[in-house]
Design an enzyme around this catalytic site. Structure first.
Site, PDB file in Angstrom:
ATOM      1  N   HIS A  80       0.906 -32.123 -69.941  1.00 61.87           N
ATOM      2  CA  HIS A  80       1.224 -32.776 -67.717  1.00 61.87           C
ATOM      3  C   HIS A  80      -0.023 -33.140 -68.258  1.00 61.87           C
ATOM      4  CE1 HIS A  80       5.326 -33.156 -68.019  1.00 61.87           C
ATOM      5  NE2 HIS A  80       5.748 -31.505 -68.299  1.00 61.87           N
ATOM      6  N   ASN A 110      11.263 -34.347 -64.321  1.00 61.16           N
ATOM      7  CA  ASN A 110      10.622 -35.337 -65.642  1.00 61.16           C
ATOM      8  C   ASN A 110      11.164 -37.287 -64.870  1.00 61.16           C
ATOM      9  OD1 ASN A 110       8.758 -34.070 -66.927  1.00 61.16           O
ATOM     10  ND2 ASN A 110      10.797 -33.519 -68.796  1.00 61.16           N
ATOM     11  N   TYR A 126       5.394 -21.152 -65.103  1.00 65.75           N
ATOM     12  CA  TYR A 126       4.481 -21.827 -64.069  1.00 65.75           C
ATOM     13  C   TYR A 126       3.375 -21.137 -63.604  1.00 65.75           C
ATOM     14  CZ  TYR A 126       6.694 -25.821 -65.941  1.00 65.75           C
ATOM     15  OH  TYR A 126       7.134 -26.682 -66.516  1.00 65.75           O
TER      16      TYR A 126
END
Ligand code: HEM
Length: 477
Positions: free
Chosen positions: A53, A125, A335
């Site tokens: 991304h 998404n 993350y």
């Protein structure tokens, strides 16, 4: 009057046009600190791009709750009438930071809500499902989307090899290769939390939830040919559209809806409700209206506010939590680790990531500790001074897992990778099916026959017409 230019130390600068040299033709002098500082800063202007991304566009806005769902959740951000400032970052998955926008790829739909109870990040998404359902397969999957280590080019062989060996990807591959695979703009696509999350009410009872954000602009897509024409002229088509829409006061909106399953329903569902490759059929688990969000402010500085933005599924607030979904569980850990590497240990102290609510941790020091904690005797925990302490009211009810009566995958439909893609295929009209076939055929260019045949055999299990359609499109290539 213009402000006086300084060094980073605040010292006034006398000449920012000419380096300090011994003679008119040089050489330069060591004491030209401004030159050295300037060159040193240039060398440090980039941070690593996101491992996935990397190419994205962002904007700020407001989430507004217009329906009462307090029977499901105590989260302040989800209470009727509450308005919460938010940041969104849209992205493509595979391309690097300079990649063209109008690519056939899943779009990231990452949201950060600056709530009164800390940040809630919903990192979703534009598709309700994903390619794999076990995080063990995620890095391998991403390798197939990125560049081949020898050729330094993307490899259609790697993509179809992996997909044809991973039948759980069929649902997402069918979506990606359908007309929805290239949204016309970021404003013309839906967003999905994708995973099953949970909501917890004020009695500390949990239900499971899917989050949906439906574009108020309507779905609009591009064909491969449309997209090629766009990319030939403009590699920043999504960025431009989003920026210009907001700048001209044309604020895009999304309607916020949820689906709910009780713990009991999760046991009875004819599929694993925590499997990220599956949707919850809308007829069985109807949509419930929650609210809407609007994007109404462009960032002032792309690097500071978008490149340095850090979204993480680990950021949840009281009343909203995770589920046993294995993919989600891995993302909760992955993350924050990525951000500490990409941005730095104290990435959540940067203005764009900083919660509006008070932050009270005992984490000490480290590079770029930007705040100045007041001197206190309470620099460890537990302590007998006035340091912050835990609050048991935020302990969540446990998930029902092995030993509690059932396993979430006890009726794991691991062989059924086909019925949901079949339902999707059957929803498509003739034109959409033709697009699907030709998009797949185009994407299979150069892939060895044994891999193509293995993939066709999977399509056949969805519907013989799916396999024949792709075969015909391939023969026309
Ligand atoms: C086990 C599976 C997954 C892992 C380990 C993973 C890991 C990552 C990592 C490391 C990043 C880069 C973060 C950064 O440097 O800022 C990222 C970005 C992202 N991922 Fe995932 N991911 C997974 C699955 C998913 C799924 C299922 C979704 C959507 C439902 C998703 C949506 C995103 C989005 C939208 C971004 C970009 C966030 C932004 O705009 O900054 N990922 N992922």
């Amino acid at each position: 009057m213009k402000k006086r230019m300084t060094t980073t130390g605040g010292n006034p600068i006398g000449d920012n046009q000419n380096s300090l040299s011994a003679g008119a033709r040089g050489p330069l002098l060591m004491q030209d600190y401004q030159l050295i500082e300037k060159l040193a800063h240039q060398n440090r202007e980039r941070i690593p791009e996101r491992v996935v991304h990397a190419k994205g566009s962002g904007a700020f806005g407001t989430l507004k709750i217009t329906h009462d769902i307090s029977k499901y959740t105590k989260a302040n951000v989800l209470q009727l009438g509450v308005e919460t400032p938010m940041l969104i970052r849209f992205s493509t998955v595979a391309g690097e930071r300079g990649a063209a926008d109008a690519e056939r790829d899943v779009r990231g739909f990452a949201m950060k809500f600056y709530t009164k109870e800390g940040n809630w990040d919903l990192v979703g998404n534009n598709t309700p499902v994903f390619f794999v359902k076990d995080p063990m397969k995620f890095p391998d999957f991403i390798h197939t989307q990125k560049r081949h280590p020898r050729t330094n080019m993307r490899s259609t062989t790697a993509m179809w090899d992996f997909w044809s060996l991973s039948p759980e990807s069929l649902h997402q591959v069918t979506i990606l290769m359908s007309d929805r695979g290239i949204p016309k703009t970021l404003r013309n696509m839906n967003g999905y939390g994708s995973h099953t999350y949970s909501l917890i009410d004020d009695k500390n009872e949990r239900v499971y939830v899917k989050f949906h954000f439906k574009t108020a602009q309507g779905i609009e897509t591009m064909s491969n040919a449309d997209a090629e024409a766009v990319v030939a002229k403009d590699r920043e088509s999504s960025q431009r559209d989003l920026y210009e829409s907001i700048e001209s006061g044309n604020f895009p909106k999304w309607n916020f809806q949820i689906q709910i399953m009780t713990e009991e329903q999760t046991k009875e569902a004819p599929f694993n409700p925590f499997d990220l490759t599956k949707i919850w059929p809308h007829a069985d688990y109807p949509m419930i209206e929650v609210g809407e969000f609007e994007l109404n402010r462009n960032p002032q500085n792309y690097f500071a506010e978008i490149e340095q933005s850090a979204f993480s599924p680990s950021n949840v607030v009281p009343g909203i939590s995770w589920s046993p979904d294995k993919m989600l569980q891995a993302r909760v850990l992955s993350y924050a680790d990525a951000h500490r590497y990409r941005i730095g240990t104290h990435y959540e102290m940067l203005p764009v990531n900083r919660p509006l609510s008070e932050v009270n941790t005992y984490h000490a020091d480290g590079p770029m500790r930007l705040d100045e904690p007041k001197g206190s005797d309470a620099y460890y925990e537990p302590n007998s001074f006035d340091g912050p302490e835990e609050d048991k009211q935020y302990v969540e009810p446990p998930f029902a897992i092995d030993g509690d009566g059932y396993r979430y995958d006890h009726r794991e439909d691991s062989d059924d990778y086909y019925s949901q893609p079949r339902a999707l295929f059957n929803l498509m009209n003739g034109y959409q099916k033709q697009q699907l076939f030709s998009n797949i055929a185009e994407a299979m260019g150069g892939v060895p026959k044994n891999i193509v045949d293995r993939q066709l055999a999977l399509f056949k299990k969805i519907d013989p017409g799916y396999a024949t359609g792709v075969s015909k499109a391939l023969s026309m290539q």
